[in-house]
Scaffold this motif. Structure first.
Motif, PDB file in Angstrom:
ATOM      1  N   ASN A  60      31.393  32.463  55.774  1.00 32.18           N
ATOM      2  CA  ASN A  60      30.462  33.411  56.228  1.00 32.18           C
ATOM      3  C   ASN A  60      29.418  33.714  55.013  1.00 32.18           C
ATOM      4  N   ASN A  61      30.212  33.837  53.741  1.00 33.80           N
ATOM      5  CA  ASN A  61      29.408  34.372  52.592  1.00 33.80           C
ATOM      6  C   ASN A  61      28.421  33.115  51.913  1.00 33.80           C
ATOM      7  N   LEU A  63      27.047  31.211  54.130  1.00 34.72           N
ATOM      8  CA  LEU A  63      26.103  30.515  55.418  1.00 34.72           C
ATOM      9  C   LEU A  63      24.395  30.666  54.511  1.00 34.72           C
ATOM     10  N   SER A  64      24.187  31.866  53.991  1.00 32.48           N
ATOM     11  CA  SER A  64      23.002  32.140  53.507  1.00 32.48           C
ATOM     12  C   SER A  64      22.528  31.188  52.567  1.00 32.48           C
ATOM     13  N   ALA A  65      23.577  30.701  51.775  1.00 35.05           N
ATOM     14  CA  ALA A  65      23.185  29.747  50.816  1.00 35.05           C
ATOM     15  C   ALA A  65      22.861  28.368  51.139  1.00 35.05           C
ATOM     16  N   LEU A  67      21.615  27.959  54.225  1.00 36.94           N
ATOM     17  CA  LEU A  67      20.383  28.247  54.944  1.00 36.94           C
ATOM     18  C   LEU A  67      19.264  28.204  54.059  1.00 36.94           C
ATOM     19  N   ASP A  70      20.804  26.893  48.539  1.00 33.31           N
ATOM     20  CA  ASP A  70      21.281  27.601  47.275  1.00 33.31           C
ATOM     21  C   ASP A  70      22.534  27.314  46.982  1.00 33.31           C
ATOM     22  N   THR A  73      24.465  29.601  44.241  1.00 33.45           N
ATOM     23  CA  THR A  73      25.190  30.929  44.985  1.00 33.45           C
ATOM     24  C   THR A  73      26.237  30.457  45.686  1.00 33.45           C
TER      25      THR A  73
END
Lengths: 693, 180
Positions: A60-61, A63-65, A67, A70, A73
């Motif tokens: 979950n954490n 995912l943004s990295a 996306l 990154d 991160t």
């Protein structure tokens, strides 16, 4: 193993402890194993869940990295996993399997691995989990976490160690509790066991087990005590019975010993004890350099009394004689009965031959007065022989022999006296004694050697017609010399050969008669002398019937001759035997009628066919006298009782005429014929039926 | 017939030149295009990590961007229809555009429009110091990668709440520095 242990000599206490301990150990092992397994499963599941959650959080954490491309991160996100010491490594991969970010546990991190865990290389070391990362249902990457199982294994090992420790403590505690409980429970059994051991060791059934509890063991102790009471009671009875039986056996043994060494009739020492006493007395005399005398007694004419008055009277006379002899001797002297009417006396410690002579004289005096036996007053004397130790001999056998020779000398010299042994007696008697011994020896082989013969003396009626034959036994020895029946018949009776001789004679007589029958000779009567003793013997009558059957003969030619004295011995038994024979057509004749004590009453009862008048009476017939009251009376009695009469010993015409005038039926004697052998009889009968005078 | 052949030949020649032009173009052009493409993509994705105030009634997402912006073209090419399940409308900016109707405003200016500062409009720009000048998110290039700076104060003024997941990726700047 446990079954073998239980079967062996382990005590009950140890068996119970073993069983309890084994059961507890198995239970604790199973519980511990279950707990360890459950704990292991639980920890595995927990680890799995934790890793799953952590992987989800990371996914979950990160995912943004992913996306926003990154990795730094994402790596930071993964770094958060270092808080979990069990996680060895973690990766984030793009959907094209390219490594996006990674985390590796620092090698500086503390390790919980213990030596024990390292020693188990087969254990699975790591556990991995993968979590996909989705963005709008598109899989854009994945998280991979690898955790070490060392902690899990270590926990399991710790758990095993703890449960083992707890189990061991529990078992030790249980052992103490069981031991304490059993000590109380088992003590009555131990007490009971000790009591049984003590009873077994001491054989003391008066001991009792202590009842220490009220449970089954107490009941067992009570029952055991009851059983002991019963055993004690029975033991007491058994002891008494054994004591009684022992006393009886002792008594019986004493009696048997007494019977074995004493004469049952007179109670005197028998031959066995005599031999023993004589040996002892010789030894004493040798030791003390003393003298003693040995006496042999023989009652004069005792056989005649026995034959005429019967054995009961004879026995009563022996008892009476014994009593009187005992009065005449000293207590230390030994009086023995060594045969029918033969006695011995050992006179201990005499000063000289005169002392023995005094005793002999007293003995003769003791016989002076008549003896009252069974309402008979009987006079009897004794012949005594004396040998002296050491004057005549120091040897037992010679002392006996010399006393016997001396006694025989007393007999020869008119009886009712005593003689000391002399050397001359030995010379005279040795020849006579040797003759008797030789005769006995030869008689044994006489049948086998064909030395015995049956001769027949004809019996005629008043018309001189031969009506019968009396069978008479003759012994012609190897020197062709006839030996009188008066000599060898007593020897045969004495040696027990009489039975064989009689049976042989019966067989010969039947064989001879069968031969005459086949030769066409008219029917004759054969008389055979038989003793009452043989008639009473079991199987004798059956023997007669068997012989007759063997030769295919009817019994009606046979006449058995029995003396008056034999006839009157146990009349009831004799009546039964003679009746049986008579019913089988065997005739019965009374031999030497008138010389005995026949009861007239019994004459009517007994199945008698014939009286035979003794030659003694015939010999006393006086020429010229036509009257003889005894013979008249006998013939008159026979006619009254419807019996026939045969006179024996007819030697001249005068006797023949007188008997004819008396009404005698048959006669027998040298006037008509001497006894003839088989061939002579056969020749005679084949030519004539009459014997001319 | 001849006109048809000529038309065909003209198409083939055009295609040939296009291929030659694109394959032989300088790499810069290619990197720039990729950069724009990423930025277009990031604009849409950023929106998904932002929480708009509940008072805002949204039936669709309006992304306002200057038509001449290279990113506009990329947004068109991406063909993304929805953001957070709401229809996405890409609106080309002109002087008549009502900025307040936009939920996302991609600006080519260095400074955010003052008129919309306190309105829930996510302002994004690739211009240097855009975040420092009151904009919310500023794209920048770091080691050939498109990175973002963010001015959380601007977010707060606009009552927009960026997701922590987004914040983790952002380089946070403040307007205060700019004021100095």
């Amino acid at each position: 193993m446990i079954k073998r242990l239980l079967k062996n000599s382990l005590s009950i206490k140890n068996k119970i402890i073993l069983i309890s301990f084994s059961g507890l150990a198995i239970a604790l092992f199973m519980v511990s194993a279950m707990l360890v397994f459950q704990n292991s499963q639980s920890e595995s599941k927990e680890l799995s869940n934790r890793l799953l959650i952590q992987s989800q959080i990371i996914a979950n954490n990160s995912l943004s990295a992913l996306l926003f491309d990154d990795p730094a991160t994402a790596t930071e996100v993964l770094t958060a996993l270092q808080a979990d010491n069990s996680i060895n490594s973690a990766n984030i991969e793009t959907k094209t399997k390219q490594l996006f970010a990674t985390y590796l546990k620092s090698t500086d991190a503390p390790s919980n691995h213990l030596t024990l865990y390292r020693a188990l290389p087969w254990l699975k070391k790591e556990f991995s989990i993968q979590q996909d990362i989705f963005y709008h249902d598109d899989r854009i990457g994945s998280v991979h976490i690898t955790a070490s199982l060392s902690q899990l294994h270590q926990n399991n090992i710790n758990y095993i160690l703890i449960t083992s420790l707890v189990s061991i403590c529990s078992m030790m505690l249980t052992l103490l509790l069981i031991n304490a409980a059993l000590r109380h429970t088992i003590s009555p059994i131990i007490s009971l066991t000790k009591t049984t051991q003590k009873i077994s060791r001491l054989n003391n059934y008066k001991l009792r087990a202590e009842v220490l509890s009220q449970d089954e063991i107490g009941e067992l102790a009570r029952n055991f005590n009851d059983m002991l009471s019963e055993i004690e009671h029975k033991d007491l009875i058994l002891e008494r019975t054994v004591a009684d039986r022992t006393a009886e056996l002792l008594q019986l043994n004493n009696r048997l010993q007494h019977e074995a060494s004493h004469d049952p009739l007179t109670g005197l020492a028998n031959r066995l004890l005599f031999e023993d006493r004589l040996q002892v007395v010789i030894a004493q005399a040798q030791r003390n350099k003393s003298l003693f005398a040995l006496m042999y007694f023989d009652l004069d004419h005792f056989k005649a009394i026995n034959d005429t008055l019967g054995h009961d009277t004879g026995d009563a006379l022996l008892i009476a004689v014994t009593q009187r002899m005992q009065i005449a001797i000293r207590a230390e002297d030994t009086l023995c009965r060594i045969g029918g009417d033969e006695f011995t006396l050992i006179i201990n410690t005499i000063e000289s031959a005169a002392d023995a002579e005094t005793v002999a004289q007293k003995m003769l005096t003791a016989f002076a007065l008549p003896f009252k036996c069974n309402e008979h007053e009987l006079s009897i004397s004794s012949s005594i022989g004396i040998s002296l130790y050491p004057e005549h001999s120091a040897k037992k056998i010679q002392l006996k022999q010399f006393a016997d020779i001396a006694m025989y000398t007393s007999k020869q010299s008119g009886r009712n006296n005593y003689h000391f042994f002399t050397k001359k007696m030995q010379t005279d008697n040795s020849q006579k004694m040797d003759t008797r011994v030789l005769l006995k020896t030869n008689l044994k082989s006489s049948i086998a050697n064909g030395e015995l013969e049956v001769h027949y003396q004809p019996q005629v009626n008043m018309d001189s017609r031969i009506v019968g034959l009396e069978a008479l036994l003759r012994w012609k020895d190897s020197n062709d010399e006839f030996i009188s029946p008066n000599v060898f018949i007593p020897l045969a009776e004495e040696s027990g050969l009489i039975q064989d001789i009689e049976e042989w004679a019966f067989s010969v007589i039947c064989q001879d008669y069968a031969t005459w029958q086949k030769a066409g000779i008219d029917k004759l009567n054969i008389s055979i002398n038989i003793s009452g003793y043989r008639l009473r013997q079991n199987g004798f009558t059956q023997f007669i019937y068997h012989i007759l059957e063997e030769h295919n003969l009817s019994a009606d030619f046979l006449t058995l001759e029995i003396t008056e004295n034999d006839l009157m011995q146990n009349v009831d038994e004799m009546t039964e035997i003679l009746s049986s024979l008579h019913e089988n057509n065997i005739r019965i004749a009374v031999d030497n009628f008138g010389s005995g004590y026949t009861s007239l009453n019994y004459l009517q009862q007994l199945p008698i066919d014939e009286f035979k008048i003794s030659s003694e009476f015939i010999r006393h017939l006086k020429p010229g006298y036509n009257d003889n009251p005894v013979i008249n009376a006998i013939i008159g009695l026979a006619k009254t009782l419807n019996k026939s009469v045969t006179a024996m010993g007819i030697e001249n015409h005068e006797q023949l005429l007188q008997l004819d005038s008396f009404g005698c039926n048959n006669m027998q004697g040298y006037l008509f014929s001497r006894p003839l052998n088989k061939k002579e009889v056969s020749d005679l009968l084949s030519h004539t039926q009459f014997l001319p005078l | 017939m001849n006109s048809y052949i000529r038309k065909k030949i003209r198409i083939y020649l055009l295609t040939f030149f296009n291929i030659v032009f694109f394959t032989c173009a300088p790499s810069y052009a290619s990197d720039k295009s990729m950069e724009n493409k990423l930025k277009a993509l990031y604009i849409v994705r950023i929106a998904e990590f932002i929480e708009w105030p509940e008072t805002t009634e949204k039936t669709s997402f309006k992304l306002c961007i200057a038509e001449n912006s290279p990113i506009f073209e990329q947004l068109q090419l991406l063909q993304i229809d929805t953001i957070n399940k709401l229809p996405l409308h890409i609106i080309a900016l002109n002087k008549d555009t009502a900025l307040l109707d936009c939920q996302i405003l991609y600006s080519e200016k260095e400074k955010a429009e003052v008129s919309i500062i306190q309105h829930p409009i996510l302002t994004i720009s690739s211009e240097l110091d855009f975040a420092r000048q009151g904009g919310m998110i500023e794209f920048y290039i770091d080691k050939s990668k498109v990175r973002m700076k963010a001015n959380l104060e601007a977010f707060a003024l606009a009552r927009l709440k960026p997701s922590s997941k987004l914040i983790r990726l952002l380089t946070i700047v403040t307007t205060a520095e700019q004021k100095q």
